[in-house]
Structures are given as C-alpha cells and as structure tokens.
Design a protein around this motif. Structure first.
Motif, PDB file in Angstrom:
ATOM      1  N   ASN A 628       0.833  -1.205   0.000  1.00  0.00           N
ATOM      2  CA  ASN A 628       0.000   0.000   0.000  1.00  0.00           C
ATOM      3  C   ASN A 628       0.867   1.254   0.000  1.00  0.00           C
ATOM      4  N   ILE A 629       0.206   2.398  -0.041  1.00  0.00           N
ATOM      5  CA  ILE A 629       0.924   3.675  -0.125  1.00  0.00           C
ATOM      6  C   ILE A 629       1.796   3.894   1.105  1.00  0.00           C
ATOM      7  N   GLY A 630       1.285   3.465   2.256  1.00  0.00           N
ATOM      8  CA  GLY A 630       2.042   3.680   3.487  1.00  0.00           C
ATOM      9  C   GLY A 630       3.411   3.038   3.436  1.00  0.00           C
ATOM     10  N   TRP A 631       3.466   1.764   3.036  1.00  0.00           N
ATOM     11  CA  TRP A 631       4.755   1.082   2.954  1.00  0.00           C
ATOM     12  C   TRP A 631       5.643   1.671   1.855  1.00  0.00           C
ATOM     13  N   ALA A 632       5.015   2.086   0.758  1.00  0.00           N
ATOM     14  CA  ALA A 632       5.793   2.709  -0.323  1.00  0.00           C
ATOM     15  C   ALA A 632       6.476   3.974   0.176  1.00  0.00           C
ATOM     16  N   VAL A 633       5.723   4.759   0.945  1.00  0.00           N
ATOM     17  CA  VAL A 633       6.287   5.999   1.493  1.00  0.00           C
ATOM     18  C   VAL A 633       7.391   5.679   2.503  1.00  0.00           C
ATOM     19  N   VAL A 634       7.167   4.654   3.357  1.00  0.00           N
ATOM     20  CA  VAL A 634       8.168   4.287   4.358  1.00  0.00           C
ATOM     21  C   VAL A 634       9.481   3.886   3.690  1.00  0.00           C
ATOM     22  N   PHE A 635       9.388   3.012   2.681  1.00  0.00           N
ATOM     23  CA  PHE A 635      10.607   2.576   1.997  1.00  0.00           C
ATOM     24  C   PHE A 635      11.239   3.723   1.209  1.00  0.00           C
ATOM     25  N   HIS A 636      10.375   4.498   0.571  1.00  0.00           N
ATOM     26  CA  HIS A 636      10.883   5.594  -0.253  1.00  0.00           C
ATOM     27  C   HIS A 636      11.607   6.619   0.606  1.00  0.00           C
ATOM     28  N   GLU A 637      10.946   7.060   1.686  1.00  0.00           N
ATOM     29  CA  GLU A 637      11.565   8.055   2.557  1.00  0.00           C
ATOM     30  C   GLU A 637      12.684   7.436   3.395  1.00  0.00           C
ATOM     31  N   GLY A 638      12.566   6.130   3.669  1.00  0.00           N
ATOM     32  CA  GLY A 638      13.643   5.450   4.388  1.00  0.00           C
ATOM     33  C   GLY A 638      14.938   5.472   3.598  1.00  0.00           C
ATOM     34  N   SER A 639      14.833   5.249   2.283  1.00  0.00           N
ATOM     35  CA  SER A 639      16.036   5.305   1.442  1.00  0.00           C
ATOM     36  C   SER A 639      16.624   6.707   1.434  1.00  0.00           C
ATOM     37  N   THR A 640      15.747   7.709   1.495  1.00  0.00           N
ATOM     38  CA  THR A 640      16.218   9.098   1.538  1.00  0.00           C
ATOM     39  C   THR A 640      17.012   9.359   2.816  1.00  0.00           C
ATOM     40  N   ILE A 641      16.482   8.872   3.936  1.00  0.00           N
ATOM     41  CA  ILE A 641      17.175   9.060   5.215  1.00  0.00           C
ATOM     42  C   ILE A 641      18.519   8.346   5.216  1.00  0.00           C
ATOM     43  N   ILE A 642      18.544   7.123   4.693  1.00  0.00           N
ATOM     44  CA  ILE A 642      19.794   6.358   4.637  1.00  0.00           C
ATOM     45  C   ILE A 642      20.837   7.087   3.796  1.00  0.00           C
ATOM     46  N   VAL A 643      20.376   7.619   2.660  1.00  0.00           N
ATOM     47  CA  VAL A 643      21.277   8.346   1.763  1.00  0.00           C
ATOM     48  C   VAL A 643      21.864   9.568   2.463  1.00  0.00           C
ATOM     49  N   VAL A 644      21.020  10.302   3.162  1.00  0.00           N
ATOM     50  CA  VAL A 644      21.483  11.511   3.853  1.00  0.00           C
ATOM     51  C   VAL A 644      22.463  11.158   4.971  1.00  0.00           C
ATOM     52  N   ILE A 645      22.128  10.146   5.771  1.00  0.00           N
ATOM     53  CA  ILE A 645      23.017   9.733   6.861  1.00  0.00           C
ATOM     54  C   ILE A 645      24.361   9.267   6.309  1.00  0.00           C
ATOM     55  N   ASN A 646      24.321   8.516   5.223  1.00  0.00           N
ATOM     56  CA  ASN A 646      25.552   8.047   4.592  1.00  0.00           C
ATOM     57  C   ASN A 646      26.403   9.223   4.130  1.00  0.00           C
ATOM     58  N   ALA A 647      25.741  10.231   3.579  1.00  0.00           N
ATOM     59  CA  ALA A 647      26.459  11.418   3.104  1.00  0.00           C
ATOM     60  C   ALA A 647      27.076  12.194   4.263  1.00  0.00           C
ATOM     61  N   LEU A 648      26.368  12.233   5.398  1.00  0.00           N
ATOM     62  CA  LEU A 648      26.856  13.001   6.541  1.00  0.00           C
ATOM     63  C   LEU A 648      28.128  12.406   7.146  1.00  0.00           C
ATOM     64  N   ARG A 649      28.443  11.161   6.791  1.00  0.00           N
ATOM     65  CA  ARG A 649      29.703  10.564   7.274  1.00  0.00           C
ATOM     66  C   ARG A 649      30.914  11.377   6.817  1.00  0.00           C
ATOM     67  N   LEU A 650      30.744  12.095   5.702  1.00  0.00           N
ATOM     68  CA  LEU A 650      31.852  12.896   5.179  1.00  0.00           C
ATOM     69  C   LEU A 650      32.258  14.014   6.139  1.00  0.00           C
ATOM     70  N   LEU A 651      31.324  14.448   6.980  1.00  0.00           N
ATOM     71  CA  LEU A 651      31.626  15.525   7.922  1.00  0.00           C
ATOM     72  C   LEU A 651      32.644  15.084   8.973  1.00  0.00           C
ATOM     73  N   ARG A 652      32.863  13.768   9.094  1.00  0.00           N
ATOM     74  CA  ARG A 652      33.818  13.246  10.075  1.00  0.00           C
ATOM     75  C   ARG A 652      35.060  12.679   9.391  1.00  0.00           C
ATOM     76  N   PHE A 653      35.218  12.982   8.104  1.00  0.00           N
ATOM     77  CA  PHE A 653      36.330  12.406   7.346  1.00  0.00           C
ATOM     78  C   PHE A 653      37.674  12.876   7.902  1.00  0.00           C
ATOM     79  N   LYS A 654      38.591  11.902   8.059  1.00  0.00           N
ATOM     80  CA  LYS A 654      39.959  12.200   8.474  1.00  0.00           C
ATOM     81  C   LYS A 654      40.916  11.459   7.557  1.00  0.00           C
ATOM     82  N   MET A 655      42.039  12.096   7.258  1.00  0.00           N
ATOM     83  CA  MET A 655      43.050  11.475   6.400  1.00  0.00           C
ATOM     84  C   MET A 655      43.818  10.438   7.215  1.00  0.00           C
ATOM     85  N   ASP A 656      43.977   9.246   6.653  1.00  0.00           N
ATOM     86  CA  ASP A 656      44.720   8.180   7.337  1.00  0.00           C
ATOM     87  C   ASP A 656      46.178   8.579   7.542  1.00  0.00           C
TER      88      ASP A 656
END
Length: 656
Positions: A628-656
């Motif tokens: 149903n629409i509810g699950w579609a929205v959950v998965f759709h917006e869930g992927s958006t959140i995952i993408v954003v969180i993954n991108a925010l890892r760059l804010l903690r980037f350190k050179m080895d």
C-alpha cells in the motif's frame, strides 16, 4: 544532480536579487520544520500544519515549477518536472510532509550548485582589471593620454616608473627592470633594454625577449618608451580572457551523462504512470483504484533519494573541506579530483615561496666574511631593485647586521648590476659582463663556481672591490618548507605524475624539481605554452589537476580537469577560475582534499546504488499492488534518510 547546462538559467532575480532561489529554499525548510512540529508535537488543528506544508510547497517548488513549465513546450521533461509531479502526487495521497521535504532538499541543492557555478564568470572581470585603462602616447613631440582601445600598431607609448604597461610591444628607448609575474609567473623582475634597431622587425614572438614587454606587467625604476606591436584585442591579457571564456563554455562529461539519463528515465515514468491510470479498462478494479495505484507508483518512482544522493554528499564534502580551510566550488570538482593521478604545478608561489632568497655568500682570497657581507649590505641598501631589497633583508636577518650608511654614489648599470663607492673605493656587484667592461679579471676558477650555481638555477652576482673580485652572492626562489612532505604524501596516495610548469629558466625548474621530488619540470613557458602543455597532458593521462596561484595560470587552470588555486598568495583571477582554493595558502592541504574527494566519490556511488535499488524494488511491487501507499512511502523516505546519513559521514572524514 549535475545540471551545469541549466545552471545559468537557475539564477533568478526577485525580492532578494540573484539569491532569491536560495532564500526561497531556506524558507521552505523553516516552514516545513514548523509544520512538522505542529503535527507531531502539538494538538494543533489540521489546517495549521497543513497550511505550513502548503506554504512550504510554494517556496520549495516555485522556481523548479517555472523551469519545468518553460521546458514543457520544447518537449523537455527532466527531473525538475518529475519532482514536481511526485510532490503533487504525494499531496494527493496525503503525504504533504514528504512532498515538502522532497521539494526542500531538491531546491536547496539546485540553488547552492547554481550559485557556486556562476561565480566562475567573475574571472573574466578580474582578468580585464590587469590592463590599465589608458596609455600615454608620444606623438609629434607631445604626450597624449589615450584609451588603450584606441592604440594603433606602431604607436609609441611612454611608461613611467612603477606603472603598468598598457600594450604588448618592444622597448625602443630606455632600460628598466620589469615585473612580469602577472603574465609569465617569473619570480624575479627581468631586466629589459631598448632594441638596437627597429627597422625590419621580425615577428613579435621571434624578437629577443630582453626587448619585449607585455600588457599588465609592471615597470621598475626606469623611464621607457614602447613601440606598440599588438592591438588591445590581441594583447596577452586579451588572449588570457579569450582562453578562459572558451574553456568555461565547454560542457562536462558528467553533465552530458546526466542529461542522457534524464531524457530516458523521466519519459518512461510519465508514460508508465499515464498507462496505469487506465488499468481499470483491463483488470477488474475501479478508476479510483487505478488512479491510486498510478499515484503510488509515481511516488515510488520519483527520484527523491536519487536527486539528493549526490547533492547531500557534495554538500557534506564541501562543508568538511571548509572546516579544513579548503574551498571547493561545486560537486563536479569534488568528484573529479578523486580520479586524478596526474598533477601539474606552477612553481612560483605554489611550490616555492614566490620571492627571491639569499642562498650563497662566498668570499674569495681570504676576504673577511663579516667585512664582506657588511660591504654588500651597505651597497645593496642604496638600491631600489627588488633583488637588492631581498639581499639586504636576508643579510640583516642571517648575520644580525645593521645598515651603517657607509656607501654612497649608487649607480644602476642596466642589465649588468650596480656600482657604488665604499671606503673611497669602487664596489661593483653584478654579472660577468659588468666585470669585464670594468676591466676586472674573471678567472676560470671563479667562472667555474659561478657556472655551477647558474646550472642549479641560482641568480649569481660577482662582487668586486678595489678592482678585484672578492666573492660572489646568489639568490633563488626557494621551495616551500612543506613542499617535500606534501609531494611525498601525494605519491603515497597514488599520484603517479607531478609536473612543474614555470616561466622561469629550465635550469631553475630542474633544480627545484630535484630538490622536492617532482616527476619532471618544464621551463620557459608563457601562458599559451602552459595551455599547450595541459592539452598534451590531457591527451596522455585523460584527467589532470592544475595547481597555480597567478594570473598567468588562469587559462591552463581553466583547461585542466580540476584547477586548484593557492589562497592567500593567489590572484583574484586564479581564485575565480579555480575549482578548488586552498584558502590558508597551505599546499599541505592538497592530499587531504584529494582523499576527501575519493571518499566522496565512494559515498556518491553507494547513495546512487541505494536510491536506484529502492526504486527498482518498489516500482514493480507497487505496479502489482503488493504494497500500500504507506509502505511505499516508508521505503521511499527510508532510502532518503539512509542516503542523507551516509552522506553526513563525510563531515567526520579524516586522512589516514
């Protein structure tokens, strides 16, 4: 979201000027947050938070809608159009917050990227500032101030001391020391003299460079007269402007790839959603059920996570770079830098300090060193020549000396050196020709020592007292203290070729290259020669970075895959033209920003995989009506959140 082709169209005017689209996006986010708080944390009536979401829709979708509508008559349906359609579909099924969030993130990335891209156009204005507006023309014994656009070939212009030269030409009267750094990047002023004969002049590029001057270079202490050999529109500065303009209009491969994807993906989604609206004609369901299914598919297929997968990573990467004092102008530069294995460096001010330093003080014939350096200090302190000032400064610091004012009657001998009186005796400091002209013997031993230093790139001056050579001194533009460690680190992270491009003599380039660990060096290069070198490197290695700091580097930097400007030491033109600016003037930040770029590329690929994976999973499921629409929205917006969180890892980037 690489949309450079359309970027210039996204700079909209309005109540906030050219930044209106950026402010609208921020308003969208603020009002969206307000609506979310009203809905989730208070008992406010539905019209309160719904009204907030509607207002957020207006600010977030305003400029995107304008662009989408403009393209529809031309048959262009891109991600702008699909995002608007998805937002409308989300509203129809009651997911107002998700639709507003989609518009906020998309419009913010749009606005920030277009703003960064348009700053590059300022490089043209900065280049134009190099040339003076007027020149003093000598005509019929009179001096006439004339706009440089009105200068003609064979006009004679008079150049006063310490003023900019207004035309490319040849010196016909006078001698002077010319600061050519704005054009050739040479670290030291160059002695120029009048050409002996102006009859039957050869082609401009074939004339001995000791007689040639360029527009925008700065005259030293001498009064000179210049025969104009190039019109304003054909001058060196004009060529720089033309080179930068041509390169900035070229489209990137990333842009072309993105546009191809949009042209295929968006029409397919639109066609699919349109067909599903009429599924009730084939299967046993009502029109309302078919419409519901079609809208669910539209939400599932809308590239929300895909649209922000690159901008979110780019913005995080740019923010992390800014924390380390590095300015990166847009996503293309951030992505491209990570694939670089070849870097071309300018020498002066980039790998070196950009100013002459005293490198050798060698007294001969058991001449007392303290007396030797004191005599040089007394004589050089009387001269206004940049080399003399550098020598005086370094002698004071290195030997802890004070100027006592014991020398007098300084005389600059153009192209040779200087002469002064010290302790009632003549002192000469200059080249071999000066010594020979004064009848002072330069034996083979002295000449050998001098040649050895010249081969290593030093500028060498002999010192004569009482008609005998009593020693020599040398100066050189020395490497930055951090250059060696920086280049070593670059090799460790996989940079295979590091090439120096310089306007200085080949010997100077070779010496510096050997000292700091470069792969190779190319000397005696004018701006157009640097451009040709970059073109050749691009043919060999496909993708290269150019690191520079001067105006003369701008065309070569603009042509390179990624251009990096040294900050504090960089010219306005280099900074405006460059994709990356080391703001603190620390070249040691270069390995960090390359490492950050590589990590950004990895995260962008991960985000695209996640976002497309969810879309390819959800679309078939929603078409078949398995969710149903509810699950579609959950998965759709869930992927958006995952993408954003993954991108925010760059804010903690350190050179080895």
């Amino acid at each position: 979201m690489n949309k450079e082709e359309d970027t210039h169209n996204h700079q909209h005017g309005g109540i906030f000027g050219k930044k209106t689209d950026l402010y609208f996006s921020v308003f969208c986010g603020v009002i969206l947050l307000l609506g979310f708080i009203l809905e989730k944390t208070t008992s406010s009536p539905s019209w309160a938070y719904l009204g907030s979401y509607i207002i957020a829709y207006f600010f977030g979708g305003y400029f995107i809608s304008i662009e989408a509508v403009k393209k529809i008559p031309k048959g262009h349906f891109d991600i702008d159009f699909l995002m608007i359609a998805a937002a409308i579909g989300a509203a129809y099924i009651g997911s107002w917050a998700e639709g507003a969030l989609l518009l906020f993130l998309f419009s913010l990335g749009h606005a920030l990227e277009s703003y960064a891209m348009n700053k590059a156009t300022k490089s043209i204005e900065a280049l134009s500032d190099l040339s003076p507006n007027t020149a003093i023309v000598k005509k019929d014994g009179q001096l006439i101030e004339t706009p440089i656009e009105q200068l003609k070939i064979n006009d004679v212009i008079v150049v006063q001391p310490h003023t900019k030269i207004a035309a490319d030409g040849v010196i016909i009267v006078g001698n002077s020391s010319i600061n050519q750094a704005p054009i050739t990047g040479e670290s030291m002023p160059v002695d120029k003299m009048a050409i002996p004969n102006i009859d039957n002049l050869p082609d401009f590029r074939e004339i001995d460079k000791t007689h040639i001057v360029y527009t925008g270079t700065i005259n030293g202490d001498g009064h000179i007269e210049v025969l104009v050999l190039k019109l304003s529109k054909d001058s060196t500065v004009a060529r720089l402007i033309k080179m930068v303009s041509e390169v900035e209009t070229q489209k990137s491969p990333t842009q072309r790839l993105t546009k191809k994807f949009e042209k295929v993906y968006v029409p397919i989604v639109i066609l699919l959603v349109g067909i599903l609206c009429f599924a009730y004609l084939i299967i046993d369901e009502t029109f309302q059920e078919s419409l519901y299914r079609a809208i669910t598919v539209l939400v599932a297929a809308s590239p929300c996570a895909l649209a922000i997968s690159t901008p979110s990573a780019v913005l995080s990467g740019i923010a992390r770079a800014a924390q380390k004092g590095v300015l990166i102008k847009g996503g293309k530069a951030l992505e491209d830098l990570g694939s670089i294995t070849t870097i071309a460096f300018d020498k002066t001010g980039t790998l070196t300090e950009g100013k002459p330093k005293l490198t050798n003080v060698i007294p001969f014939n058991e001449f007392n060193e303290t007396a030797f350096v004191q005599m040089i200090l007394e004589v050089e302190s009387l001269s206004n020549h940049p080399l003399a000032k550098a020598i005086s400064k370094d002698l004071k610091e290195k030997y802890n000396l004070d100027y006592l004012g014991k020398a007098s009657e300084i005389n600059a001998i153009q192209g040779k050196g200087i002469q002064a009186i010290y302790k009632n005796e003549n002192v000469f400091i200059g080249n071999t020709k000066l010594m020979l002209d004064e009848g002072i013997l330069v034996n083979d031993s002295i000449q050998s020592k001098m040649n050895g230093l010249l081969q290593q790139g030093h500028t060498v001056m002999l010192v004569a007292f009482k008609n005998d050579i009593v020693g020599l001194i040398s100066v050189m533009d020395v490497p930055r203290e951090t250059a060696i460690s920086t280049l070593k680190r670059l090799k460790e992270i996989g940079i295979k070729r590091m090439i120096m491009l310089t306007g200085d003599h080949q010997n100077v380039g070779d010496t510096i290259a050997k000292q700091i660990g470069l792969t190779e060096a190319k000397g005696n290069l004018l701006p157009e020669d640097k451009v040709e070198s970059i073109k050749k490197l691009l043919q060999e290695d496909k993708r290269i970075a150019m690191v520079g700091d001067g105006v003369n580097d701008a065309p070569a930097m603009a042509l390179s895959t990624v251009s990096v400007a040294m900050g504090a030491a960089g010219s306005d033109v280099a900074l405006e033209t460059a994709d990356v600016a080391l703001m603190s003037d620390k070249i040691e930040r270069l390995p960090f920003v390359i490492g950050l770029s590589r990590q950004s590329k990895r995260i962008i690929k991960q985000n695209i995989f996640i976002s497309l994976g969810v879309v390819f999973l959800l679309v078939p499921i929603t078409i078949l009506g398995l969710t149903n629409i509810g699950w579609a929205v959950v998965f759709h917006e869930g992927s958006t959140i995952i993408v954003v969180i993954n991108a925010l890892r760059l804010l903690r980037f350190k050179m080895d």
